[in-house]
Design an enzyme around this catalytic site. Structure first.
Site, short mmCIF file in Angstrom:
data_model
loop_
_atom_site.label_atom_id
_atom_site.label_comp_id
_atom_site.label_asym_id
_atom_site.label_seq_id
_atom_site.Cartn_x
_atom_site.Cartn_y
_atom_site.Cartn_z
N ARG A 370 0.87 -1.17 0.00
CA ARG A 370 0.00 0.00 0.00
C ARG A 370 0.91 1.23 0.00
O ARG A 370 1.94 1.24 0.69
CB ARG A 370 -0.85 -0.03 1.27
CG ARG A 370 -1.79 1.12 1.38
CD ARG A 370 -2.61 1.04 2.65
NE ARG A 370 -3.52 2.17 2.68
CZ ARG A 370 -4.28 2.48 3.71
NH1 ARG A 370 -4.26 1.73 4.78
NH2 ARG A 370 -5.07 3.53 3.66
N HIS A 371 0.58 2.23 -0.79
CA HIS A 371 1.42 3.43 -0.88
C HIS A 371 1.68 4.04 0.51
O HIS A 371 0.97 3.74 1.48
CB HIS A 371 0.72 4.46 -1.76
CG HIS A 371 -0.62 4.86 -1.23
ND1 HIS A 371 -0.76 5.76 -0.21
CD2 HIS A 371 -1.87 4.46 -1.54
CE1 HIS A 371 -2.03 5.91 0.07
NE2 HIS A 371 -2.75 5.12 -0.72
N GLU A 373 1.70 6.98 3.40
CA GLU A 373 0.52 7.71 3.90
C GLU A 373 0.18 8.90 2.99
O GLU A 373 1.05 9.66 2.59
CB GLU A 373 0.81 8.22 5.31
CG GLU A 373 -0.38 8.86 5.96
CD GLU A 373 -0.01 9.65 7.21
OE1 GLU A 373 -0.23 9.14 8.30
OE2 GLU A 373 0.49 10.77 7.05
N TRP A 376 -4.55 13.11 2.89
CA TRP A 376 -5.86 13.14 3.53
C TRP A 376 -5.97 12.21 4.73
O TRP A 376 -6.93 12.28 5.49
CB TRP A 376 -6.96 12.81 2.52
CG TRP A 376 -7.53 14.04 1.89
CD1 TRP A 376 -7.01 15.31 1.97
CD2 TRP A 376 -8.71 14.13 1.11
NE1 TRP A 376 -7.79 16.16 1.25
CE2 TRP A 376 -8.85 15.47 0.72
CE3 TRP A 376 -9.67 13.21 0.69
CZ2 TRP A 376 -9.90 15.93 -0.07
CZ3 TRP A 376 -10.71 13.64 -0.10
CH2 TRP A 376 -10.82 15.00 -0.47
N SER A 384 -9.89 7.88 -1.67
CA SER A 384 -10.34 7.12 -2.82
C SER A 384 -9.79 7.64 -4.14
O SER A 384 -8.58 7.71 -4.33
CB SER A 384 -11.88 7.10 -2.77
OG SER A 384 -12.42 6.37 -3.78
N ARG A 422 -0.36 9.28 -5.38
CA ARG A 422 0.27 8.74 -4.17
C ARG A 422 0.87 7.37 -4.41
O ARG A 422 1.88 7.01 -3.79
CB ARG A 422 -0.72 8.76 -2.99
CG ARG A 422 -2.07 8.08 -3.21
CD ARG A 422 -3.02 8.52 -2.11
NE ARG A 422 -4.26 7.76 -2.05
CZ ARG A 422 -5.36 8.02 -2.77
NH1 ARG A 422 -5.34 9.00 -3.64
NH2 ARG A 422 -6.45 7.29 -2.62
N GLU A 449 -7.39 2.97 -6.00
CA GLU A 449 -8.08 2.70 -4.74
C GLU A 449 -9.55 2.38 -5.05
O GLU A 449 -10.07 2.76 -6.11
CB GLU A 449 -7.97 3.92 -3.82
CG GLU A 449 -8.63 3.81 -2.47
CD GLU A 449 -8.25 2.57 -1.67
OE1 GLU A 449 -8.59 1.44 -2.10
OE2 GLU A 449 -7.62 2.73 -0.61
N ARG A 476 -16.08 0.21 5.16
CA ARG A 476 -14.66 0.19 4.84
C ARG A 476 -14.14 -1.22 4.53
O ARG A 476 -13.28 -1.39 3.69
CB ARG A 476 -13.83 0.73 6.00
CG ARG A 476 -14.07 2.17 6.32
CD ARG A 476 -13.24 2.61 7.53
NE ARG A 476 -11.85 2.78 7.25
CZ ARG A 476 -10.88 2.76 8.17
NH1 ARG A 476 -11.19 2.55 9.43
NH2 ARG A 476 -9.63 2.93 7.84
N HIS A 548 -3.11 0.41 -3.36
CA HIS A 548 -3.83 1.14 -2.30
C HIS A 548 -4.36 0.13 -1.28
O HIS A 548 -4.41 -1.08 -1.56
CB HIS A 548 -4.98 1.92 -2.91
CG HIS A 548 -4.51 2.93 -3.89
ND1 HIS A 548 -4.40 4.26 -3.61
CD2 HIS A 548 -4.09 2.79 -5.18
CE1 HIS A 548 -3.94 4.92 -4.66
NE2 HIS A 548 -3.76 4.04 -5.63
O1 3PG Z 1 -9.53 5.80 0.12
C1 3PG Z 1 -8.95 6.05 1.19
O2 3PG Z 1 -9.19 7.05 1.85
C2 3PG Z 1 -7.91 5.10 1.73
O3 3PG Z 1 -6.93 4.88 0.82
C3 3PG Z 1 -8.51 3.81 2.19
O4 3PG Z 1 -9.41 4.11 3.14
P1 3PG Z 1 -9.96 2.99 4.14
O5 3PG Z 1 -8.81 2.59 5.04
O6 3PG Z 1 -11.03 3.71 4.90
O7 3PG Z 1 -10.47 1.86 3.31
#
Ligand code: 3PG
Length: 618
Positions: A370-371, A373, A376, A384, A422, A449, A476, A548
């Site tokens: 996963r990229h 941080e 946001w 997303s 990202r 994502e 989520r 992601h």
């Molecule tokens: O889309 C996002 O904000 C994140 O990359 C993933 O969010 P999540 O942890 O709420 O699925």
């Protein structure tokens, strides 16, 4: 040609705006219908105005970044620096910049310009364009080399920034008099202080935003208004909506333009850097210190990332002995599930081989991550398909991940990313830290994502407060729950769907998703995995996927055979590579491994999980 393009842009803008704000129809509306219409328009203005406000902030930030990157390029090209004005940065940002003591990260900020400028003046002695004629042969080269070394040392001494509790380090001293642990302690203190300041600044910004927005759009007063008054109010609101929306559209265009510019400049910097490697040791210490401070963990004085990496490596070697897939009982006792590796306790649906069955050999390896941080994440908003960039921590995570892979001896052949910055920046930084910048980076929307639909931009903690933590967890993490779709009134709709990158996809823009469950993500991702990634792996290439949180979860579900029920408990930390070993039929031969410090990984997983709680645990 230009005129044609401009006319086309204008046509597109008009059609988008007309669609968003259709003409008013007021005839025959009763008082209560007119009141509803007023409320509706008022609410829409509120949403669009907030988006306009956020975009304006983004424009300003992007402008600063463009300037800063431009200066950096000028410096890198060895051109004498123009007289630089201090760019206004928040105190906390500057502190964080100072603590991030790699020349790389710091150089992106213009704080401390005066000092850099003085050092730059020394560059005149070492600038090869000016001196190569004067210094011929080896003699000249040696002087040039020595000169460079000196200048570089002066530039990277982190103590040059430290003025804490009267403790000052002179940057001209070749060797620091502060011990490493003391320096780490001071840095940690600085980070904590910076975080507190950042929080205060964020609060102030939020208050400013609220009062500006309230001032721009005062609450509606409808009681006692006649039909005529209400009709006039509707017209006024409608006109206002028109203006606000057009401004929002123009600002969104500016954001896309500056995003593209930033991307170009970043590319240029990466090209200019060529083979130059980052200062490995400093990143290690800094990343660890930052992580400790940011996760609120107790920072040990003896933290040394390199030492940790070595330990991890040794531990992995030990694990390898225990999890030898040639030995049946060892396999059975240690064939942990994806979920267990991610700190959970559910069972893997893929069974270990039965007695008598032979154990499979690993034929292929693939790295999934996963990229780092994203910006946001700090604001805890569903990001997303909105193209947010990496946060400063995200940059550090990507670099640390590159160092880790390099230390472990991985040699990548191809990296796959999504179309979102990202994930791409993570790949670039990682390759740079590995010294493998030449490796091709292939991008596809299919690794994007998960599309969070109407939830995009919303704050997870607020959602948990309004809808309950369980509901947010379902949104989520569940396998087949699809959030409500995004529609054209959504403040980020245009920013997403007007983006040029989505005209390059292998499906028409109108068929791109408007919201997705994890199941949908797997459905759009699998053809890409099967048709594009697997053939590369079969050719013997070592592939890394910089994806992601949810595109990686979907892929892991597929590869590890995680059940629909168990996938709910799988959460991925940012910036952590996962090594998967597969047999010739692309079935895992051993538990996947999250590479790095296992304690820090668990803490990072908890941090992501906690984002969905009403109260954030820091
Ligand atoms: O889309 C996002 O904000 C994140 O990359 C993933 O969010 P999540 O942890 O709420 O699925």
């Amino acid at each position: 040609m230009l005129i044609e393009e401009l006319a086309e842009m204008k046509r597109e803008k008009d059609s988008v705006l007309n669609e968003r704000v259709p003409p008013l129809k007021l005839t025959d509306l009763s008082v209560s219908e007119l009141q509803d219409l007023c409320k509706d328009l008022h609410k829409k203005i509120d949403i669009v105005d907030e988006a306009r406000y956020d975009l304006q902030i983004k424009v300003e930030r992007n402008d600063l970044e463009v300037k800063s990157l431009g200066h950096k390029i000028t410096e890198m090209k060895g051109i004498k620096k123009p007289l630089l004005k201090r760019v206004k940065k928040s105190a906390a940002d500057s502190m964080l910049g100072a603590v991030a003591d790699t020349g790389k990260v710091k150089a992106d900020f213009t704080s401390g310009l005066k000092k850099v400028k003085k050092e730059e003046e020394k560059e005149e002695v070492t600038d090869w364009r000016k001196n190569v004629d004067a210094m011929s042969g080896m003699e000249g080269r040696k002087k040039l080399f020595d000169g460079r070394k000196l200048t570089k040392t002066a530039n990277i001494v982190p103590g040059a920034f430290l003025h804490l509790k009267g403790e000052t380090q002179n940057c001209n001293h070749p060797k620091s008099k502060i011990s490493a642990s003391r320096r780490l302690f001071l840095k940690t203190k600085l980070v904590k202080k910076a975080m507190a300041m950042l929080e205060a600044e964020n609060e102030q910004k939020a208050n400013e935003k609220e009062s500006t927005l309230n001032e721009r759009l005062p609450p509606l007063m409808l009681s006692g208004l006649s039909v005529q008054d209400l009709q006039n109010l509707c017209k006024e609101l409608h006109q206002r909506m028109d203006v606000v929306d057009e401004e929002r559209y123009d600002i969104a265009m500016k954001v896309s333009k500056s995003n593209a510019e930033i991307e170009n400049l970043t590319m240029k910097i990466i090209e200019l850097k060529g083979k130059k490697r980052p200062q490995l040791k400093r990143v290690r210490v800094s990343a660890e210190a930052m992580m400790g401070a940011l996760l609120g963990a107790k920072v040990k004085e003896s933290v040394d990332f390199k030492a940790n990496l070595k330990t991890v490596k040794k531990e992995e070697e030990k694990k390898e002995e225990v999890t030898d897939w040639h030995g049946g009982s060892a396999f059975l006792s240690t064939h942990t599930t994806a979920a267990r590796l991610l700190g959970r306790t559910c069972n893997n649906t893929r069974k270990a081989p039965a007695a008598g069955q032979s154990f499979r050999m690993s034929k292929y390896k693939v790295l999934v991550m996963r990229h780092g941080e994203g910006a946001w994440t700090k604001e805890n908003r569903f990001c997303s398909w909105v193209d947010q960039r990496l946060s400063e921590d995200g940059v550090r995570e990507a670099l640390a991940c590159g160092h880790l892979l390099r230390e472990a001896g991985f040699q990548l052949d191809v990296v796959f990313t999504s179309l979102l910055s990202r994930s791409i920046h993570t790949a670039w930084l990682l390759l740079e830290a590995m010294g493998q910048e030449w490796v091709p980076v292939v991008k596809s929307w299919r690794l994007n994502e998960r599309h969070y639909g109407a939830l995009i931009g919303l704050n997870r903690a607020e959602m948990a407060l309004n809808h309950g933590e369980e509901r947010v967890k379902q949104w989520r993490r569940s396998y087949d729950l699809t959030p409500p779709p995004i529609d054209e009134s959504h403040p980020y709709f245009l920013e997403i769907y007007n983006d040029r990158r989505y005209s390059t996809c292998d499906v028409a823009k109108e068929h791109l998703p408007r919201s997705e469950s994890l199941k949908d993500v797997l459905e759009r991702l699998q053809p890409y995995w099967d048709g594009t990634i697997v053939p590369e792996i079969k050719r013997g290439k070592l592939v890394l996927i910089s994806g992601h949180g949810n595109s990686c979860r979907a892929l892991l579900k597929h590869l590890e055979g995680i059940s629909d029920a168990d996938i709910v408990n799988v959460t991925l930390p940012t910036g952590t590579p996962i090594l998967i070993e597969l047999d010739e039929n692309f079935r895992p031969t051993k538990p996947m491994q999250l590479l790095g410090d296992q304690e820090a990984i668990q803490a990072a997983i908890r941090k992501v999980e906690d984002q969905g709680k009403v109260k954030q645990v820091s």
